[in-house]
Design a protein around this motif. Structure first.
Motif, short mmCIF file in Angstrom:
data_model
loop_
_atom_site.label_atom_id
_atom_site.label_comp_id
_atom_site.label_asym_id
_atom_site.label_seq_id
_atom_site.Cartn_x
_atom_site.Cartn_y
_atom_site.Cartn_z
N MET A 79 14.00 -0.80 5.48
CA MET A 79 13.34 -1.23 6.72
C MET A 79 11.99 -0.55 6.87
N ASP A 80 11.89 0.68 6.43
CA ASP A 80 10.64 1.43 6.52
C ASP A 80 9.62 0.91 5.49
N ASP A 81 10.03 0.86 4.24
CA ASP A 81 9.09 0.47 3.17
C ASP A 81 8.65 -0.99 3.27
N SER A 82 9.49 -1.84 3.83
CA SER A 82 9.12 -3.25 3.97
C SER A 82 8.19 -3.48 5.15
N GLY A 83 8.06 -2.49 6.01
CA GLY A 83 7.23 -2.62 7.20
C GLY A 83 7.98 -3.20 8.38
N ALA A 84 9.27 -3.52 8.20
CA ALA A 84 10.05 -4.13 9.28
C ALA A 84 10.17 -3.20 10.48
N ALA A 85 10.42 -1.91 10.22
CA ALA A 85 10.56 -0.95 11.32
C ALA A 85 9.25 -0.85 12.11
N LYS A 86 8.14 -0.76 11.41
CA LYS A 86 6.83 -0.67 12.08
C LYS A 86 6.52 -1.96 12.83
N SER A 87 6.90 -3.10 12.26
CA SER A 87 6.64 -4.37 12.92
C SER A 87 7.37 -4.45 14.27
N ILE A 88 8.62 -4.04 14.30
CA ILE A 88 9.39 -4.06 15.54
C ILE A 88 8.76 -3.12 16.57
N SER A 229 -1.78 -5.40 8.84
CA SER A 229 -2.21 -6.55 8.04
C SER A 229 -1.11 -7.13 7.16
N ASN A 230 -0.16 -6.29 6.75
CA ASN A 230 0.86 -6.79 5.83
C ASN A 230 2.28 -6.59 6.37
N LEU A 231 2.41 -6.51 7.68
CA LEU A 231 3.73 -6.33 8.27
C LEU A 231 4.43 -7.68 8.40
N PRO A 232 5.76 -7.71 8.24
CA PRO A 232 6.49 -8.96 8.48
C PRO A 232 6.44 -9.31 9.97
N PHE A 290 19.55 -8.97 2.61
CA PHE A 290 18.66 -9.89 3.33
C PHE A 290 17.25 -9.31 3.43
N THR A 291 17.15 -8.04 3.78
CA THR A 291 15.83 -7.40 3.95
C THR A 291 15.06 -7.37 2.64
N ILE A 292 15.75 -7.06 1.55
CA ILE A 292 15.09 -7.02 0.24
C ILE A 292 14.61 -8.42 -0.16
N VAL A 293 15.47 -9.42 -0.01
CA VAL A 293 15.14 -10.79 -0.43
C VAL A 293 13.97 -11.35 0.37
N THR A 294 13.96 -11.11 1.68
CA THR A 294 12.92 -11.70 2.53
C THR A 294 11.63 -10.89 2.56
N ASN A 295 11.64 -9.72 1.93
CA ASN A 295 10.42 -8.89 1.92
C ASN A 295 10.01 -8.52 0.49
N ALA A 302 11.32 -2.25 -4.88
CA ALA A 302 12.61 -2.23 -4.17
C ALA A 302 13.59 -1.26 -4.81
N ARG A 303 13.55 -1.19 -6.13
CA ARG A 303 14.46 -0.26 -6.82
C ARG A 303 14.17 1.18 -6.40
N LYS A 304 12.90 1.53 -6.30
CA LYS A 304 12.53 2.89 -5.90
C LYS A 304 12.96 3.16 -4.46
N SER A 305 12.79 2.18 -3.60
CA SER A 305 13.19 2.35 -2.19
C SER A 305 14.70 2.59 -2.08
N VAL A 306 15.47 1.78 -2.82
CA VAL A 306 16.92 1.94 -2.80
C VAL A 306 17.32 3.31 -3.34
N ASN A 307 16.70 3.70 -4.45
CA ASN A 307 17.02 5.00 -5.05
C ASN A 307 16.69 6.15 -4.11
#
Length: 459
Positions: A79-88, A229-232, A290-295, A302-307
């Motif tokens: 949620m952090d790396d995808s920008g979803a948390a910041k977008s909310i 500029s690049n937030l979902p 869902f978050t990975i697929v849609t972002n 994504a692999r680094k974020s999960v790790n």
């Protein structure tokens, strides 16, 4: 008597040395064995105590709750790396505006933590937005930690039914409940904490404005705002949170109730003890996918974020498991029977006794999850028996335990408090009074009110 002194001294040392920065991974086993020696002297079986009590319960706790720590950390990182948390957070802040800066920060944190994002991720995501809002509104920066604490450490962590935070998951196996236990009590408690905290922070902001105090000069502040500029979109960002809450509810309340779970006897358990954990695990996995697929385009790796999320979960689970191991060693000591009888003797009402024991142990350990785990591990069965004898719904035991763990846990030595102040670049002297009011005093007052409601049969 020496045994009781040894237990109390070990608890005091645990609190003091943890505050001084020594990891509980080292402190917990050493101080558990210290208490054992004080109880039995040269007859102490220290190595057996360490491997057969401390480590066995360490492993048992890890087995039960590691999936929640792991998936919660991975979900928060994604949620952090995808920008979803910041977008909310940015959308809520923009809609409410600088005139409601405190409310915007509290709600941003509340939405994220109620959706399962860890409070550490929330603090990092919301802080840059908070600095921008508070600066524009000319509200002292020293009130930012209190605002973040109110939204992250209180009503969404312990009160609101359905919250996927670990504090709401721990009581499930003890009481055979799910995340939505005692919804009325939870909602009432959540509203009281949220409204009470906002009233306090607003009062403090107005008082500062009257005194001519503004945002203040902070030359070392390195917050550069939020790049939007690049937030979902807000709606895409909020879907994973909705997935966690709705799917968790459906699985816990309806799906598992219709299946034949007799096979669980072969595993030494029953459906009531695991369905809450299972529901939460499945909900978090679906939300992560869902978050990975849609972002995909926003997640650089994504692999680094999960790790990183998975690795980050290890310290949290091992710290809490160490505290549980410590608690079970203490529980095994003969002198603990004196302390146990004293706790149970405080009141014949198991809700009152539970509230006090969880709160005190959370304060001693500086950990909401650790304190509750120790208290329920030592006294959970007694509380269930006492509740059954008095006709008290186990869901009420669940909600009182979660509310109680979110009081004294936020004393100055709490790791989350120290981390939050570090993120904000402020000191205990500057900001702890407001953190303490919002995450200690108001939650404890709320707990008292909820206990009164529970005594009248409210669930």
């Amino acid at each position: 008597m020496m045994g009781v002194i040894g237990i109390i001294l070990s608890l005091v040392l645990l609190m003091y040395l943890a505050y001084r920065g020594i990891t509980v991974l080292i402190l917990a086993p050493i101080l558990a064995l210290f208490a054992t020696f004080m109880n039995s002297g040269t007859d102490s079986h220290l190595m057996a105590t360490y491997t057969e009590i401390f480590m066995k319960n360490f492993a048992g706790y890890c087995k039960s709750y590691f999936p929640i720590f792991l998936l919660g950390a991975v979900f928060g990182k994604i949620m952090d790396d995808s920008g979803a948390a910041k977008s909310i957070a940015h959308t809520i802040a923009t809609k409410l505006g600088k005139d409601k800066a405190i409310l915007a920060v509290v709600l941003s944190c509340g939405v994220l933590t109620y959706g399962g994002v860890s409070l550490f991720v929330v603090a990092f995501a919301v802080f840059p937005i908070a600095t921008q809002l508070f600066r524009e509104a000319n509200i002292p920066k020293r009130l930012i930690p209190g605002s973040i604490a109110l939204g992250s450490f209180t009503f969404t962590m312990t009160a609101l039914p359905g919250t996927p935070q670990i504090q709401n998951a721990i009581p499930m196996p003890f009481f055979g409940t799910d995340a939505y236990a005692a919804p009325i009590l939870g909602i009432v408690g959540g509203v009281l904490m949220c409204v009470g905290g906002i009233i306090w922070l607003t009062y403090r902001a107005k008082k500062a404005a009257t005194a001519g105090e503004g945002y203040g000069e902070h030359p070392d502040e390195n917050s550069s705002g939020v790049d939007v500029s690049n937030l979902p979109s807000f709606w895409l960002a909020i879907v994973p949170i909705v997935i966690v809450l709705v799917l968790n509810y459906i699985l816990g309340k309806s799906y598992y109730s219709g299946i034949d779970a007799s096979y669980l006897k072969d595993y030494g358990t029953e459906l009531g003890k695991v369905k809450g954990i299972w529901s939460l695990i499945i909900s978090l996995v679906v939300a992560i996918v869902f978050t990975i697929v849609t972002n995909r385009s926003r997640l650089k790796d994504a692999r680094k974020s999960v790790n990183q999320g998975a690795i980050g979960s290890l310290l949290a689970i091992t710290n809490t498991s160490s505290e549980v191991g410590y608690g079970n060693v203490i529980q095994s000591l003969a002198a603990f029977a004196i302390i146990q009888n004293a706790i149970l003797g405080i009141s014949s009402n198991p809700l009152v006794s539970e509230a006090i024991s969880v709160n005190v142990l959370a304060g001693v350990t500086g950990s909401a999850s650790g304190g509750m785990s120790i208290a329920l591990g030592a006294l959970g069965q007694q509380y269930v028996q006492m509740a059954q004898a008095k006709g008290i719904n186990p869901e009420v035991l669940h909600r009182i335990a979660t509310l109680a763990c979110g009081g004294l846990d936020s004393l100055p030595h709490n790791g989350a408090v120290i981390t939050l102040l570090g993120i904000c670049g402020l000191t205990h002297k500057e900001s702890y009074a407001d953190i303490g009011m919002c995450s200690v005093i108001i939650p404890i007052c709320t707990l008292v009110i909820v206990l009164i409601l529970a005594s009248f049969g409210v669930v």
